[in-house]
Enzyme design. Structure first.
Site, short mmCIF file in Angstrom:
data_model
loop_
_atom_site.label_atom_id
_atom_site.label_comp_id
_atom_site.label_asym_id
_atom_site.label_seq_id
_atom_site.Cartn_x
_atom_site.Cartn_y
_atom_site.Cartn_z
N LYS A 21 0.84 -1.21 0.00
CA LYS A 21 0.00 0.00 0.00
C LYS A 21 0.86 1.24 0.00
O LYS A 21 2.02 1.22 0.43
CB LYS A 21 -0.95 0.03 1.20
CG LYS A 21 -0.29 0.19 2.59
CD LYS A 21 -0.13 1.63 3.07
CE LYS A 21 0.73 1.69 4.31
NZ LYS A 21 1.41 2.92 4.57
N ASP A 148 -2.17 -0.95 10.00
CA ASP A 148 -2.29 -1.08 8.55
C ASP A 148 -2.84 -2.44 8.11
O ASP A 148 -3.03 -2.67 6.91
CB ASP A 148 -0.92 -0.90 7.88
CG ASP A 148 -0.45 0.55 7.92
OD1 ASP A 148 -1.31 1.45 8.02
OD2 ASP A 148 0.77 0.76 7.85
O1 C5P Z 1 0.01 -0.11 14.56
P1 C5P Z 1 1.45 -0.31 14.20
O2 C5P Z 1 2.05 -1.46 14.96
O3 C5P Z 1 1.70 -0.38 12.75
O4 C5P Z 1 2.20 0.98 14.73
C1 C5P Z 1 3.59 1.02 14.86
C2 C5P Z 1 3.97 2.28 15.64
O5 C5P Z 1 3.74 3.44 14.84
C3 C5P Z 1 3.19 2.51 16.91
O6 C5P Z 1 3.77 1.84 18.00
C4 C5P Z 1 3.26 4.02 17.05
O7 C5P Z 1 4.49 4.41 17.59
C5 C5P Z 1 3.23 4.50 15.62
N1 C5P Z 1 1.87 4.84 15.17
C6 C5P Z 1 1.24 5.95 15.67
N2 C5P Z 1 -0.02 6.28 15.26
C7 C5P Z 1 -0.67 5.51 14.34
C8 C5P Z 1 -0.03 4.37 13.80
C9 C5P Z 1 1.24 4.05 14.23
O8 C5P Z 1 1.80 6.67 16.50
N3 C5P Z 1 -1.88 5.85 13.94
#
Ligand code: C5P
Length: 314
Positions: A21, A148
C-alpha cells in the site's frame, strides 16, 4: 470453528496473494494517551505483492516461518514477525494451537513504508480463516495486529481513520501508474511519529481530516489532480531523519512525474505518472541518479488479500 477436525491425516494448504500500500494522503493528529496518533488517510493498494503459502502441520508441531525474496534476510522468522502473531491470533479463534507452515515470498519492499509486514499478517489471517473454517469477522482481529493490517484485507482505495484501522472503501475510476524508488536504510515507524511530535513542539495540532481533493481525484480518475493533491504529514519527519530523500523526491517533477511523495513513514519515495511510457522514462532517470537502491513500477488500485489457490484433502 471445525479446526479440531484437522488431524495429521487431513492437512490442507493454500496460497494468498497480498498487495503493498501507499498513502495518497496522510494527515496526522496529536499524540493520543495510548501513544498512537489519530489519522485521516487515503490508502491505495499497488501491484507489488507478497505470496504467502500456508500448510497445516502435524498436531503439536507449532509454527514454522520461512521467507524468500529480495532482502528476506532482514525479516524475522520467529514470533516477532506479525505473520506469526496472526497465526496465533487465528488459532485463538479455534480450540487448537497453531500448527502451521508459513512461507512468505517477498515482492513488497522490506522496511519500505509500504506495509509489507502488515500485508503478510492480513494474508495469514485470511488464509487461516479459510483453512480452519473460522467465521469471525477478520477486521477486528486485523486491527489488533496493527494499524495497517485491516486495509491489506480490503485493498483497492480506501479511507482510513482512527489509528488507520477504521477502513472504508472509496470509489475509484481507472488505473493509476506509480514508480517507487527504494532506498537503503530503514525509517522505523515509531521513530518517524516521534519525530513529527518533536518537530511540532508546542504548536497546536488539529484533529486530522480526510483530504477531499484526493478522494475526488481518485473518484474521477484524474491523475493530474491526484498528483497535485498528494500529501503526507509524516514527510517532513522522514526527511528530517533521512535528508538525502529530498534530492530523490525532486527528480520526480524534473522527469515528468505528476506528483512525488514519501510512502507512509518512508523511506520509499512514490511517484505518480501518467502512463507506462512515463513510468519507464522516470525509472531510467531514477536508476541513473544513483540516489536510490532500486526502482519498481506498479499500477493501482488492486484488490486486497486474496486466496489464489487451495489444496484441501477430502
Ligand atoms: O500499529 P502499528 O504497529 O503499525 O504501529 C507502529 C507504531 O507506529 C506505533 O507503535 C506508534 O508508535 C506509531 N503509530 C502511531 N499512530 C498511528 C499508527 C502508528 O503513533 N496511527
Amino acid at each position: 470453528m471445525q479446526r479440531d477436525l484437522v488431524s495429521s491425516e487431513m492437512h490442507g494448504s493454500l496460497r494468498v496473494r497480498v498487495p503493498a500500500k501507499i498513502n495518497l494522503s496522510l494527515a496526522v493528529g496529536p499524540p493520543r494517551p495510548d501513544g498512537f496518533h489519530n489519522l485521516a488517510t487515503v490508502f491505495q493498494a499497488l501491484s507489488l505483492y507478497d505470496t504467502v503459502t500456508l500448510r497445516d502441520r502435524a498436531d503439536g508441531a507449532g509454527v514454522r516461518l520461512t521467507i524468500s525474496g529480495s532482502q528476506a534476510n532482514q525479516v524475522p522468522v520467529d514470533e516477532k514477525n506479525l505473520a506469526w502473531q496472526a497465526a496465533e491470533l487465528a488459532a485463538e479463534q479455534t480450540t487448537s494451537k497453531p500448527d502451521l507452515d508459513i512461507d512468505i515470498e517477498k515482492g513488497i519492499p522490506v522496511a519500505g513504508g509500504m506495509a509489507g509486514g502488515s500485508a503478510d499478517a492480513a494474508a495469514v489471517l485470511l488464509g487461516c480463516s479459510a483453512l480452519w473454517d473460522i467465521d469471525e469477522d477478520l477486521a477486528p482481529l486485523a486491527a489488533q495486529l496493527g494499524s495497517d493490517v485491516p486495509f491489506a484485507l480490503v485493498g483497492g482505495t480506501a479511507v482510513g481513520q482512527g489509528r488507520g484501522e477504521q477502513v472504508a472503501s472509496a470509489m475509484t475510476r481507472g488505473k493509476f501508474h506509480w514508480v517507487l524508488a527504494l532506498s537503503d536504510g530503514e525509517l522505523a515507524t515509531p521513530k518517524v511519529y516521534a519525530e513529527i511530535d518533536r518537530l511540532r513542539g508546542d504548536q497546536p495540532v488539529l484533529e486530522p481530516v480526510i483530504a477531499e481533493d484526493v478522494v475526488r481525484a481518485v473518484r474521477t480518475g484524474d491523475a493530474t489532480a491526484l498528483g497535485a493533491a498528494l500529501t503526507n504529514d509524516l514527510q517532513p519527519a522522514a526527511l528530517s531523519l533521512m535528508p538525502a530523500l529530498a534530492a530523490l523526491l525532486e527528480l520526480g517533477p524534473e522527469h515528468g512525474a505528476l506528483g512525488s511523495i514519501i510512502s507512509g513513514s518512508g523511506p520509499t519515495c512514490a511517484f505518480l505518472v501518467s502512463d507506462e511510457e512515463a513510468a519507464l522514462e522516470l525509472t531510467v532517470a531514477l536508476s541513473a541518479s544513483g540516489l536510490c537502491r532500486t526502482v519498481r513500477q506498479a499500477s493501482a488500485p488492486v484488490p486486497g488479500a486474496t486466496v489464489v489457490s487451495r489444496d484441501t484433502p477430502i
